[in-house]
Design a protein around this motif. Sequence first.
Motif, PDB file in Angstrom:
ATOM      1  N   ASN A 108       3.997   1.520  -0.985  1.00 45.68           N
ATOM      2  CA  ASN A 108       4.711   1.640  -2.266  1.00 45.68           C
ATOM      3  C   ASN A 108       3.863   2.368  -3.288  1.00 45.68           C
ATOM      4  N   ILE A 109       2.581   2.054  -3.305  1.00 41.84           N
ATOM      5  CA  ILE A 109       1.699   2.667  -4.297  1.00 41.84           C
ATOM      6  C   ILE A 109       1.429   4.126  -3.941  1.00 41.84           C
ATOM      7  N   ILE A 110       1.216   4.394  -2.643  1.00 44.77           N
ATOM      8  CA  ILE A 110       1.061   5.794  -2.227  1.00 44.77           C
ATOM      9  C   ILE A 110       2.309   6.584  -2.606  1.00 44.77           C
ATOM     10  N   THR A 111       3.467   5.955  -2.415  1.00 44.09           N
ATOM     11  CA  THR A 111       4.715   6.650  -2.701  1.00 44.09           C
ATOM     12  C   THR A 111       4.878   6.960  -4.182  1.00 44.09           C
ATOM     13  N   GLY A 112       4.303   6.123  -5.041  1.00 48.12           N
ATOM     14  CA  GLY A 112       4.405   6.495  -6.448  1.00 48.12           C
ATOM     15  C   GLY A 112       4.400   5.366  -7.469  1.00 48.12           C
ATOM     16  N   LEU A 113       4.517   4.105  -7.032  1.00 44.77           N
ATOM     17  CA  LEU A 113       4.446   3.024  -8.016  1.00 44.77           C
ATOM     18  C   LEU A 113       3.010   2.892  -8.514  1.00 44.77           C
TER      19      LEU A 113
ATOM     20  N   ARG B 120       0.821  -1.192   0.000  1.00 42.71           N
ATOM     21  CA  ARG B 120       0.000   0.000   0.000  1.00 42.71           C
ATOM     22  C   ARG B 120       0.868   1.260   0.000  1.00 42.71           C
TER      23      ARG B 120
END
Lengths: 268, 299
Positions: free
Chosen positions: A94-99, A92
């Motif tokens: 990782n996706i918030i960070t930008g992936l 979760r």
Amino acid sequence: MLYLLKLEWIKLNKLLSFRIFTLFYFVLLPAILLTGKRLDELPPPLVTNEVFFIFPTVWEYLGYVGNWLCFFFFGFLSIIIVTTEYSYRTMRQNIITGLSRRQYFMGKVYFILAMSLLATAYYVLCALLIGYFSTASVYWHKVWQNANYIPRYFLMCFGYMSFGLMLGFLVKRTGIALFLYLAYIMFLEMILRWGVHLQLFENRSMHFYPMNAVEDLVPLPFTQMADQFLSRYGFRLFLSPAEAAVTVITYSLIFILLAYYMVRRADL
Amino acid sequence: MSILSIQGLTKHYGKITAVDHLDLEVEKGMSFGILGPNGSGKTTTLGIILGIIHQNAGAFSWFEGKYGAWHRHHIGALLETPNFYPYLDAVDNLRLIAHIKRVKEPRIDYLLELVNLHHRRHSKFRTFSLGMKQRLAIAAAMIGDPEVLIFDEPTNGLDPQGIAEVRQTLKEIAEMGKTIIMASHILDEVEKVCSHVAIIKDGKLLASGTVGAIISDDMLVEVAAGDLPALKAAMEQLPAVRRIDEEDGKLILYLAEEMAPAELNKMAFEQGLALSHLRVVKKSLESEFLEITGGAKAN
């Protein structure tokens, strides 16, 4: 691709289970085969332990050892790299960070591809070294007689890992996913086969189950036993390498697409 | 420039509607507070605009679409609890985030100094206290100098000193001219950090505007007299009275400006009304908040 692989590397190179599993594979693959040196008397059809180490049969025996090791260590690893990111909630993050979800997912797929390649490269290295030092007179064509074991070994490893990956994304919990992985391969698939066909051996279609096909890529090398089976039931105990390869590629694609579908849909 | 624009955002969880046709606009340079009680849909809203939850209806756009699908590289976000790899140390965790955001020089040492964690930079994340984790998350959100920072309950679970430190850090970030979006159920916090506020409850937008306009510091005065309707009529004449509520045989006057109680009393007396009750109530921000959110329940 390198961007995603490097990301996985930053995540995993300090993960204890990654280090342990990889180390075990690297040590055990040659070590288990070499314990064969201590076997003096062997039951028929094997006469001497020489076949374990000489070209071209070293490919078969080392491959079979590798089959077990990949099933355990790399199968487990492919589950752990997915489920730990659920339990730490880092997927979760990782996706918030930008992936993008697709990038996150492809990172895992690239990683299992890379691990399968690495495992195969090490298998080739071990086979060549053991074969070279054990074969009295090395002939080039003998060395490469069983070279089709190399792509088969790679597919076998990738098959286990793609199954593990799918279970990881499906179940999300490490313990349950590991249990299902072991249970499915060791007996659930047999029960399934029996449930569908109501018999264990007397139907050829029962061979085309995913984990059976993966195992058949690098099968138990007692070919004589398999030949007996052929004369008794009218078909082979193992899938032919080509059949097994096509079956495994098909299942791996299904597993990966299914996992991707779940990643795309889920609320994290 | 519009930083974030949300239109008609809706999310259902089964029968529950967590976010209900929400519209929000955040402009560049705002520090925007999303205020609402627990379970009002704040985190769900942030989850949707950060791409981890799928909405059922509605749309949102970041930076007027300037960065396409990669808008999250320009946003630093901390959602609920800080999530890091427990077996990696502070530096490795920040390095990993910098790698995802494709930040070449992440100034990790500077950021760790900023949140006062530099001395623990080589400790594993799992050894950190809650306050340290929260501070590391703030450092993580600031990697790559993002244009927008999103914080969800940034002081949750911290001790008073930790709360003060985090708020101070947030204020400093706001003063750098960054856009901040902060969700909180603590009114005081929003008032201290934010310039704009949106109040939501049960996923619905109740009010939005500048903090001054929404959370007014009106003076409240309770008055009562024998002839209540006449008193009300008289009070309505006063320019300072913004609003009058009736409650338990008393009138509650909302005064937009300071007014001495004696003056009020004198005015009433001139109208021939003797006050039987006069009390100045210092209105707390909490009561204001409860008033807005409670009003929605009655509707």
